[in-house]
Each structure stands twice: as structure tokens, then as C-alpha cells.
Design a protein around this motif. Structure first.
Motif, mmCIF file in Angstrom:
data_model
loop_
_atom_site.group_PDB
_atom_site.id
_atom_site.type_symbol
_atom_site.label_atom_id
_atom_site.label_comp_id
_atom_site.label_asym_id
_atom_site.label_seq_id
_atom_site.Cartn_x
_atom_site.Cartn_y
_atom_site.Cartn_z
ATOM 1 N N GLN A 1 0.601 -1.145 -0.120
ATOM 2 C CA GLN A 1 -0.238 0.072 -0.134
ATOM 3 C C GLN A 1 0.883 1.191 0.135
ATOM 4 O O GLN A 1 0.514 2.099 -0.905
ATOM 5 N N ASP A 2 2.020 1.295 0.567
ATOM 6 C CA ASP A 2 2.804 2.257 0.911
ATOM 7 C C ASP A 2 3.509 2.722 -0.562
ATOM 8 O O ASP A 2 3.664 3.818 -1.149
ATOM 9 N N ALA A 3 3.824 1.450 -1.321
ATOM 10 C CA ALA A 3 4.137 1.577 -2.683
ATOM 11 C C ALA A 3 3.313 2.178 -3.605
ATOM 12 O O ALA A 3 3.760 3.214 -4.519
ATOM 13 N N MET A 4 2.054 1.951 -3.501
ATOM 14 C CA MET A 4 0.958 2.510 -4.081
ATOM 15 C C MET A 4 0.834 4.008 -4.056
ATOM 16 O O MET A 4 0.796 4.726 -4.836
ATOM 17 N N LEU A 5 0.967 4.361 -2.705
ATOM 18 C CA LEU A 5 0.903 5.606 -2.270
ATOM 19 C C LEU A 5 1.926 6.433 -2.981
ATOM 20 O O LEU A 5 1.648 7.700 -3.540
ATOM 21 N N VAL A 6 3.230 6.199 -2.882
ATOM 22 C CA VAL A 6 4.381 6.907 -3.457
ATOM 23 C C VAL A 6 4.162 7.004 -5.078
ATOM 24 O O VAL A 6 4.282 8.144 -5.488
ATOM 25 N N ARG A 7 3.605 5.749 -5.582
ATOM 26 C CA ARG A 7 3.486 5.982 -7.081
ATOM 27 C C ARG A 7 2.332 6.474 -7.567
ATOM 28 O O ARG A 7 2.476 7.297 -8.536
ATOM 29 N N TRP A 8 1.316 6.264 -6.994
ATOM 30 C CA TRP A 8 -0.037 6.722 -7.636
ATOM 31 C C TRP A 8 -0.534 7.905 -6.557
ATOM 32 O O TRP A 8 -1.860 8.207 -6.886
ATOM 33 N N GLY A 9 -0.298 8.179 -5.401
ATOM 34 C CA GLY A 9 -0.764 9.149 -4.748
ATOM 35 C C GLY A 9 -1.983 8.605 -3.987
ATOM 36 O O GLY A 9 -2.651 9.287 -3.088
ATOM 37 N N TYR A 10 -2.176 7.376 -3.754
ATOM 38 C CA TYR A 10 -3.146 6.652 -2.815
ATOM 39 C C TYR A 10 -3.028 5.272 -2.649
ATOM 40 O O TYR A 10 -2.478 4.754 -3.572
ATOM 41 N N PRO A 11 -3.055 4.845 -1.581
ATOM 42 C CA PRO A 11 -2.766 3.480 -1.052
ATOM 43 C C PRO A 11 -3.384 2.300 -1.689
ATOM 44 O O PRO A 11 -2.859 1.009 -1.856
ATOM 45 N N TYR A 12 -4.600 2.526 -1.837
ATOM 46 C CA TYR A 12 -5.947 1.590 -2.619
ATOM 47 C C TYR A 12 -6.000 1.803 -3.757
ATOM 48 O O TYR A 12 -7.385 1.994 -4.333
ATOM 49 N N VAL A 13 -4.934 1.198 -4.642
ATOM 50 C CA VAL A 13 -5.321 1.018 -6.301
ATOM 51 C C VAL A 13 -4.637 -0.165 -6.685
ATOM 52 O O VAL A 13 -3.995 -1.030 -6.057
ATOM 53 N N PHE A 14 -5.488 -0.660 -8.015
ATOM 54 C CA PHE A 14 -4.852 -1.824 -8.545
ATOM 55 C C PHE A 14 -5.220 -2.949 -7.554
ATOM 56 O O PHE A 14 -6.298 -3.211 -7.037
ATOM 57 N N GLY A 15 -4.011 -3.846 -7.148
ATOM 58 C CA GLY A 15 -4.403 -4.978 -6.446
ATOM 59 C C GLY A 15 -4.836 -4.529 -4.893
ATOM 60 O O GLY A 15 -5.210 -5.456 -4.287
ATOM 61 N N THR A 16 -4.574 -3.408 -4.574
ATOM 62 C CA THR A 16 -5.120 -3.052 -2.964
ATOM 63 C C THR A 16 -6.291 -2.256 -3.033
ATOM 64 O O THR A 16 -6.948 -1.981 -2.267
ATOM 65 N N TRP A 17 -7.018 -1.923 -4.255
ATOM 66 C CA TRP A 17 -8.283 -1.563 -4.344
ATOM 67 C C TRP A 17 -9.456 -2.129 -4.229
ATOM 68 O O TRP A 17 -9.382 -3.623 -4.256
ATOM 69 N N PHE A 18 -10.484 -1.749 -3.482
ATOM 70 C CA PHE A 18 -11.703 -2.377 -3.164
ATOM 71 C C PHE A 18 -12.986 -1.437 -3.468
ATOM 72 O O PHE A 18 -12.710 -0.309 -2.784
ATOM 73 N N PHE A 19 -13.966 -2.058 -3.971
ATOM 74 C CA PHE A 19 -15.209 -1.289 -4.357
ATOM 75 C C PHE A 19 -15.730 -0.845 -2.915
ATOM 76 O O PHE A 19 -16.075 -1.839 -1.985
ATOM 77 N N HIS A 20 -16.190 0.354 -2.531
ATOM 78 C CA HIS A 20 -17.091 0.625 -1.309
ATOM 79 C C HIS A 20 -17.585 1.922 -1.381
ATOM 80 O O HIS A 20 -17.009 2.846 -2.028
ATOM 81 N N MET A 21 -18.795 2.020 -0.861
ATOM 82 C CA MET A 21 -19.668 3.269 -0.760
ATOM 83 C C MET A 21 -19.720 3.801 0.567
ATOM 84 O O MET A 21 -20.849 2.791 1.228
ATOM 85 N N THR A 22 -19.024 4.595 1.116
ATOM 86 C CA THR A 22 -18.874 4.680 2.703
ATOM 87 C C THR A 22 -20.322 5.384 3.139
ATOM 88 O O THR A 22 -20.791 6.236 2.270
ATOM 89 N N LEU A 23 -20.740 4.826 4.224
ATOM 90 C CA LEU A 23 -22.009 5.234 4.983
ATOM 91 C C LEU A 23 -21.756 5.925 6.318
ATOM 92 O O LEU A 23 -22.612 6.717 6.795
ATOM 93 N N THR A 24 -20.634 5.525 6.834
ATOM 94 C CA THR A 24 -20.503 6.132 8.270
ATOM 95 C C THR A 24 -19.135 6.247 8.519
ATOM 96 O O THR A 24 -18.103 5.972 7.723
ATOM 97 N N ARG A 25 -18.782 6.976 9.387
ATOM 98 C CA ARG A 25 -17.325 7.149 9.928
ATOM 99 C C ARG A 25 -17.070 5.847 10.644
ATOM 100 O O ARG A 25 -17.994 4.792 10.566
ATOM 101 N N ARG A 26 -16.052 5.446 11.139
ATOM 102 C CA ARG A 26 -15.477 4.366 11.929
ATOM 103 C C ARG A 26 -16.255 4.313 13.303
ATOM 104 O O ARG A 26 -16.432 5.297 13.716
#
Length: 227
Positions: free
Chosen positions: A150-175
Motif C-alpha cells: 500500500q505504501d508503494a502504491m501511495l508513493v507511485r499513484w498518490g493513494y494506497p488503495y489502487v490496482f491490487g489493493t483497491w476495493f469497491f466501497h460506498m461509505t455510509l459512516t465514520r468508523r
């Protein structure tokens, strides 16, 4: 349109989809007009939805980014429209209210390769428009205790959850705390059940814009998939 501070490419339900209406009410804001919408009578809902309300109901395809200097909104919009000419609409799997590391979110109930491909395309195709992340932005993201991938994705793409670390979600609440989930999870399932019973297709992608730091994101443009 005035130059935005940040832009993002999201999936959001179509305007005539009951999910658009139910999600605007749940979060308390219409993402297109930014008008406040009365929320359901659920204990604590206004506070639980403060953060997702600011971003608008969506699933991230290309995360929020600042445009590189010299690239305006019109140029970015033209590039997205050009790319959308080669992307075909597709069916979205049924969605369900899920626990995502303490957050409640709508997630797909089975894998959808077309959805993953769409997210991958948006991340890679439009990365040339993204201004590099600042050190402060990287530090803030790293507070989430990222894996090395995830850190490698952050450095390269500006976000940690892309490609293999991406997951579809539509947020409804805070934690949420366990006792808060005990109240709001069944309420969310009941509230969204009628809308989630309806089949839906991904027919467009949405450009959201943030006018200034801290402002709410607005659904500024829908771009039809025409592949």
C-alpha cells in the motif's frame, strides 16, 4: 467552472436510481446541489455521517487529486470524455451493507472484473493530470498503518488503495464502536433494502470537484460510457 482545488473520478448511482435518493437522505446532502436533505430518524446519524457527507455518496475510481499546474478543468473533462468513448457500460453486482474495518459501506456481493478494470483504467489513464502528493499528504495517509504494498502504491499513484489493493466501497459512516454498529447497521440495512433490491448498471462515471480545502465535494459532471 472556476478551477477546483481537487477533482476525483467516482461511481455514483444514476439520478433516477432510488439509491441516489436514499443515499442523499442517509448522508444528509445532495451531492449535485449540495443542499441539505432530511436524514432518517436514526440515533446519532448526523454525527456518524459527517465525514462521508463531505465527500458525497460514491465509490472511488480515481482518488481526489490536485491537477498539475497548467491543466484546467476543461482539459481534464475532455480527456475523461475521450476515454469514456472506449469503455462499455456493465452490470453492477448486487450491493449489501458491510462492515469495512469498522466503517459501514455498501459493497458488491460478488467479484466484478469490469468494475476492477474501470478503476484500474481511471487510475492509470488520468495519472498524468495529478499533481504530486505533498509530504504532508503522504504523512497523513501513512497514519493508516499501510502495508509495504500500500505504501508503494501511495508513493507511485498518490493513494494506497489502487490496482491490487483497491476495493469497491460506498461509505455510509465514520468508523463506529461496536455499540454504535449495533444501532446503525440494522437501520442502514432497513433503509437501503428497497433500493438495493433493484438491479443497476454502471452507465457513466462522475467527476466530483472540491472548490477549496475543506469544502464539500460536488458532483460536477457525468460522463457517459459509450464503448
Amino acid at each position: 467552472m472556476p478551477p477546483p482545488d481537487r477533482v476525483a473520478i467516482y461511481y455514483a448511482p444514476l439520478p433516477d436510481d432510488p439509491l441516489a435518493r436514499s443515499s442523499s437522505a442517509w448522508l444528509g446532502r445532495d451531492p449535485t446541489t449540495s443542499a441539505r436533505v432530511p436524514q432518517p430518524a436514526v440515533e446519532g446519524i448526523a454525527e456518524f455521517t459527517t465525514e462521508p457527507r463531505r465527500y458525497g455518496f460514491h465509490a472511488t475510481l480515481k482518488p481526489p487529486m490536485r491537477l498539475v499546474e497548467g491543466i484546467g478543468w476543461t482539459c481534464f473533462l475532455k480527456a475523461v470524455r475521450t476515454a469514456a468513448e472506449r469503455i462499455a457500460p456493465f452490470n453492477l453486482p448486487p450491493l449489501a451493507v458491510s462492515n469495512l474495518r469498522g466503517f459501514l459501506a455498501l459493497r458488491e456481493t460478488k467479484p466484478c472484473p469490469a468494475l476492477q478494470e474501470l478503476a484500474d483504467t481511471c487510475v492509470e489513464r488520468f495519472d498524468s493530470f495529478r499533481a504530486p502528493s505533498s509530504e504532508d499528504e503522504l504523512t497523513q495517509r501513512r497514519k493508516a498503518k499501510l502495508s509495504s504494498e500500500q505504501d508503494a502504491m501511495l508513493v507511485r499513484w498518490g493513494y494506497p488503495y489502487v490496482f491490487g489493493t483497491w476495493f469497491f466501497h460506498m461509505t455510509l459512516t465514520r468508523r463506529l464502536l461496536d455499540k454504535e454498529q449495533a444501532v446503525i447497521w440494522p437501520a442502514a440495512e432497513s433503509w437501503f433494502a428497497p433500493a438495493l433490491a433493484i438491479p443497476r448498471r454502471v452507465e457513466d462515471i462522475c467527476l466530483f470537484a472540491q472548490a477549496m480545502p475543506g469544502a464539500a465535494f460536488i458532483l460536477a459532471e457525468r460522463v457517459r460510457l459509450r464503448g
